[in-house]
Design a protein around this motif. Structure first.
Motif, PDB file in Angstrom:
ATOM      1  N   GLU A   1       6.019  16.376  11.159  1.00  0.00           N
ATOM      2  CA  GLU A   1       6.747  17.449  11.856  1.00  0.00           C
ATOM      3  C   GLU A   1       8.250  17.282  11.722  1.00  0.00           C
ATOM      4  OE1 GLU A   1       5.767  18.780  15.752  1.00  0.00           O
ATOM      5  OE2 GLU A   1       3.612  18.571  15.398  1.00  0.00           O
TER       6      GLU A   1
ATOM      7  N   PRO B   1       0.828  -1.205   0.000  1.00  0.00           N
ATOM      8  CA  PRO B   1       0.000   0.000   0.000  1.00  0.00           C
ATOM      9  C   PRO B   1       0.866   1.261   0.000  1.00  0.00           C
ATOM     10  CG  PRO B   1       0.182  -0.855   2.218  1.00  0.00           C
ATOM     11  CD  PRO B   1       0.926  -1.828   1.327  1.00  0.00           C
TER      12      PRO B   1
ATOM     13  N   LEU C   1       1.428   4.269   2.148  1.00  0.00           N
ATOM     14  CA  LEU C   1       1.063   4.625   3.522  1.00  0.00           C
ATOM     15  C   LEU C   1       1.173   6.125   3.745  1.00  0.00           C
ATOM     16  CD1 LEU C   1       3.083   1.874   5.441  1.00  0.00           C
ATOM     17  CD2 LEU C   1       0.639   1.840   4.908  1.00  0.00           C
ATOM     18  N   ARG C   2       0.274   6.654   4.564  1.00  0.00           N
ATOM     19  CA  ARG C   2       0.388   8.049   4.997  1.00  0.00           C
ATOM     20  C   ARG C   2       0.980   8.019   6.401  1.00  0.00           C
ATOM     21  NH1 ARG C   2       1.267  12.478   6.117  1.00  0.00           N
ATOM     22  NH2 ARG C   2      -0.147  14.251   6.329  1.00  0.00           N
ATOM     23  N   LEU C   3       2.204   8.517   6.559  1.00  0.00           N
ATOM     24  CA  LEU C   3       2.882   8.468   7.857  1.00  0.00           C
ATOM     25  C   LEU C   3       2.841   9.834   8.545  1.00  0.00           C
ATOM     26  CD1 LEU C   3       6.060   6.267   7.098  1.00  0.00           C
ATOM     27  CD2 LEU C   3       3.789   5.536   7.822  1.00  0.00           C
ATOM     28  N   ARG C   4       1.675  10.171   9.117  1.00  0.00           N
ATOM     29  CA  ARG C   4       1.521  11.502   9.728  1.00  0.00           C
ATOM     30  C   ARG C   4       2.518  11.770  10.838  1.00  0.00           C
ATOM     31  NH1 ARG C   4      -5.021  12.725  10.301  1.00  0.00           N
ATOM     32  NH2 ARG C   4      -5.550  11.988   8.222  1.00  0.00           N
ATOM     33  N   ASN C   5       2.943  10.701  11.521  1.00  0.00           N
ATOM     34  CA  ASN C   5       3.870  10.905  12.639  1.00  0.00           C
ATOM     35  C   ASN C   5       5.208  11.489  12.182  1.00  0.00           C
ATOM     36  OD1 ASN C   5       1.998   9.848  14.421  1.00  0.00           O
ATOM     37  ND2 ASN C   5       2.856   7.792  14.370  1.00  0.00           N
TER      38      ASN C   5
ATOM     39  N   THR D   1      -1.806   7.045  13.458  1.00  0.00           N
ATOM     40  CA  THR D   1      -1.259   8.237  14.097  1.00  0.00           C
ATOM     41  C   THR D   1      -1.283   8.037  15.622  1.00  0.00           C
ATOM     42  OG1 THR D   1      -2.323   9.448  12.301  1.00  0.00           O
ATOM     43  CG2 THR D   1      -1.359  10.763  14.057  1.00  0.00           C
TER      44      THR D   1
ATOM     45  N   CYS E   1      -0.184  -0.198  14.498  1.00  0.00           N
ATOM     46  CA  CYS E   1       1.079   0.459  14.861  1.00  0.00           C
ATOM     47  C   CYS E   1       1.366   1.606  13.892  1.00  0.00           C
ATOM     48  CB  CYS E   1       2.224  -0.534  14.876  1.00  0.00           C
ATOM     49  SG  CYS E   1       2.391  -1.491  13.349  1.00  0.00           S
ATOM     50  N   LEU E   2       0.745   1.563  12.710  1.00  0.00           N
ATOM     51  CA  LEU E   2       0.925   2.634  11.719  1.00  0.00           C
ATOM     52  C   LEU E   2      -0.105   3.749  11.900  1.00  0.00           C
ATOM     53  CD1 LEU E   2       1.520   0.476   8.495  1.00  0.00           C
ATOM     54  CD2 LEU E   2       3.234   1.391  10.057  1.00  0.00           C
TER      55      LEU E   2
ATOM     56  N   GLY F   1       7.810   5.827  12.140  1.00  0.00           N
ATOM     57  CA  GLY F   1       7.035   5.261  11.031  1.00  0.00           C
ATOM     58  C   GLY F   1       6.600   3.836  11.305  1.00  0.00           C
ATOM     59  N   ARG F   2       7.246   3.199  12.289  1.00  0.00           N
ATOM     60  CA  ARG F   2       6.937   1.811  12.692  1.00  0.00           C
ATOM     61  C   ARG F   2       7.107   0.805  11.568  1.00  0.00           C
ATOM     62  NH1 ARG F   2       4.396   5.847  16.195  1.00  0.00           N
ATOM     63  NH2 ARG F   2       4.921   5.115  18.259  1.00  0.00           N
ATOM     64  N   LEU F   3       8.033   1.097  10.644  1.00  0.00           N
ATOM     65  CA  LEU F   3       8.390   0.145   9.600  1.00  0.00           C
ATOM     66  C   LEU F   3       9.818  -0.296   9.830  1.00  0.00           C
ATOM     67  CD1 LEU F   3       7.003   2.100   6.512  1.00  0.00           C
ATOM     68  CD2 LEU F   3       6.007   0.026   7.525  1.00  0.00           C
TER      69      LEU F   3
ATOM     70  N   ILE G   1      11.847   3.754  11.480  1.00  0.00           N
ATOM     71  CA  ILE G   1      11.536   2.617  12.359  1.00  0.00           C
ATOM     72  C   ILE G   1      10.717   3.063  13.570  1.00  0.00           C
ATOM     73  CG2 ILE G   1      12.503   0.836  13.880  1.00  0.00           C
ATOM     74  CD1 ILE G   1      14.888   0.641  11.974  1.00  0.00           C
TER      75      ILE G   1
ATOM     76  N   ARG H   1       8.195  -7.064   9.379  1.00  0.00           N
ATOM     77  CA  ARG H   1       8.767  -5.715   9.186  1.00  0.00           C
ATOM     78  C   ARG H   1       7.867  -4.601   9.707  1.00  0.00           C
ATOM     79  NH1 ARG H   1      11.032  -9.675   5.410  1.00  0.00           N
ATOM     80  NH2 ARG H   1      13.235  -9.373   5.692  1.00  0.00           N
ATOM     81  N   LEU H   2       7.070  -4.923  10.755  1.00  0.00           N
ATOM     82  CA  LEU H   2       6.270  -3.897  11.431  1.00  0.00           C
ATOM     83  C   LEU H   2       6.820  -3.740  12.837  1.00  0.00           C
ATOM     84  CD1 LEU H   2       2.722  -5.137  10.401  1.00  0.00           C
ATOM     85  CD2 LEU H   2       3.882  -3.089   9.536  1.00  0.00           C
ATOM     86  N   LEU H   3       7.160  -2.515  13.220  1.00  0.00           N
ATOM     87  CA  LEU H   3       7.630  -2.301  14.583  1.00  0.00           C
ATOM     88  C   LEU H   3       6.429  -2.397  15.514  1.00  0.00           C
ATOM     89  CD1 LEU H   3      10.258  -1.518  16.184  1.00  0.00           C
ATOM     90  CD2 LEU H   3       9.171   0.710  16.441  1.00  0.00           C
TER      91      LEU H   3
END
Lengths: 319, 319
Positions: A32, A23, A25-29, B47, B44-45, A269-271, A266, B270-272
């Motif tokens: 900033e 997918p 992904l939208r990584l809002r975290n 927000t 985990c992804l 983004g938790r990836l 990591i 591969r997911l934190l």
């Protein structure tokens, strides 16, 4: 330069039954931290753990039945070797992977578990050994990047990105030999010409910035980098013209920022990503790529081949 | 028991502008390890790093303007506290988060950076302090799970799962107080009644298996677990009837298998993820949940609040 959108679309149809459509992904975290609207193409979630499966599959599926019967050969202890071993297993083809004696046992095990034959040799001889085996057996040598069928396969990820977010402002892609960024840029510029394509390579191995400045592929001095999937010393001569034509700029990222980018992807983004896959975030953190708050920027998270033990190198590092 | 699909669908419309619709991932790399076709709902992804944002948003968006003006209060140093602080920031509402003196500084900083007021106290007093502050100010106390608006918010993740894969055979959900699994099970059983819902809780804190055996919520003995997001000693009395009605079975997972599950989701998926979010994979590894090779099984990966340093506990662990 015969690679166009058409070949990439054909590659997509060819490999679709075998890959995961990762997918967008939208990584809002991360917004900033990076100063823009952050998206990610998480190819670390691809089967075998990297985008390399796309190119390997497209190449192998393009071989004739005769060629397939004689098997495939590659020299790679990394993501390319894993992708090829898995491809061969899925398609019922014999694979021979040439690995240096120094390759980590976990990588050897993974490739062996997928049923590939493993040949060990000195690291400096590995390409020569692979070439010889391919010649002796009439088997197909599958190169890691310097090949238009490989590039077409990698480009399918670019197609998926712009289909899911047609108004993306920029994509940041890790760069080594140029197979990934060459394929992705060709796809993206054909579909969404306004989207900028930035490459990110280790400042320790600036093969593309040097070569683009020279106007042709030049070989750079061998040096160490934490981004151990980005070790090419010279752009692929097949890839280079595509990068020259379609890529807007190359960022040379310092080691510290490669690690900061990896840690950001990591922990926020938790990836789980390898250093090479964090380099795009690192390039923005190092302010090598211009982004605005309202820009939609996609990080190409190329792979996740990293062990728990290796993550120690990120301890105590401030992002 | 007034929570139905209708309230969950209303919650979805209410929170949609503020949350990430996380994708349903196909994690082929986990198939051989778990003996089924593995999917994951990677909250985990989300927000703030966990599903908790869904419930917190639905609850706060259900308050009247009068209530919102007086602010919101919660006692949580974990994912609930982060979700509420972020919710308050997005909606321009004043949040007060009560944290124990012992809370990790990184958590305090995160919550403070989102503009929440922080009140420190002894860990044993935190709920009492939060109640008192709420009463003094006429502010709304937002509970972490024992509330139907919270459950409706968490249930929206269940709706998303079965919409993307209507023929899923099973979903494995981490269990503590029961807010997440109660909401998810209510949604899933309404839309895809054939899908089985399994809960996974730490064997060290078997509050749901004990309570379901007794037929009513019972308090269990306090013990330690690595799954530090699953610490409730008693099911929520609001949540319990939903779990009793809709959940097929509860697995009590050993500490070793919680860690194995966490390591599998991180290194192969591969997911934190935090330990609590790996418990579902752990339950299958421990053979507590019956799965067949052709079963489509979704792991609910509930959150990713874990530091690089904490990952040392996974070093050397065999999956």
């Amino acid at each position: 330069m015969t690679l166009t959108l058409k070949e990439i679309e054909e590659a997509r149809a060819r490999i679709a039954p075998y890959i995961v459509r990762t997918p967008l992904l939208r990584l809002r975290n991360l917004d900033e931290h990076l100063g823009c609207e952050v998206y990610a193409k998480p190819e670390c979630l691809q089967t075998t753990g990297s985008f390399k499966l796309r190119g390997a599959l497209n190449k192998v599926l393009s071989l004739s039945e005769d060629e397939l019967e004689r098997g495939i050969v590659a020299a790679s202890s990394g993501n390319h070797g894993k992708a090829l071993a898995y491809t061969a297993k899925m398609l019922g083809v014999k694979a021979t992977i040439v690995l240096p004696y120094a390759a980590a046992q976990v990588k050897v095990d993974t490739i062996q578990n997928w049923g590939a034959e493993i040949v060990r040799c000195d690291v400096a001889e590995r390409f020569e050994v692979a070439r010889r085996i391919a010649q002796e057996r009439g088997a197909a040598l599958v190169p890691p990047f310097n090949d238009e069928a490989i590039m077409a396969g990698q480009g399918t990820a670019g197609l998926e990105i712009v289909e899911e977010c047609p108004d993306l402002d920029a994509i940041v892609v890790p760069v080594s030999g140029g197979g990934l960024i060459g394929g992705v840029a060709t796809a993206v510029k054909a579909v969404s010409p306004a989207a900028k394509i930035f490459g990110a390579e280790p400042a320790m191995l600036p093969r593309y910035s040097k070569s683009l400045a020279a106007g042709h592929p030049v070989t750079i001095e061998k040096r160490e980098t934490v981004a151990d999937a980005l070790l090419s010393l010279i752009p692929g001569d097949v890839c280079f013209p595509y990068v020259k034509a379609h890529v807007d700029a190359i960022a040379d990222v310092d080691e510290e920022y490669i690690l900061k980018g990896m840690k950001l992807v990591i922990t926020e983004g938790r990836l789980l990503c390898e250093a090479a896959a964090g380099i795009g975030a690192g390039a923005i953190l190092q302010e090598l790529i211009p982004v605005k708050e309202t820009d939609k920027v996609c990080l190409f998270v190329s792979g996740g081949s990293v062990s728990i033990e290796q993550l120690r190198m990120l301890e105590g590092l401030a992002i």
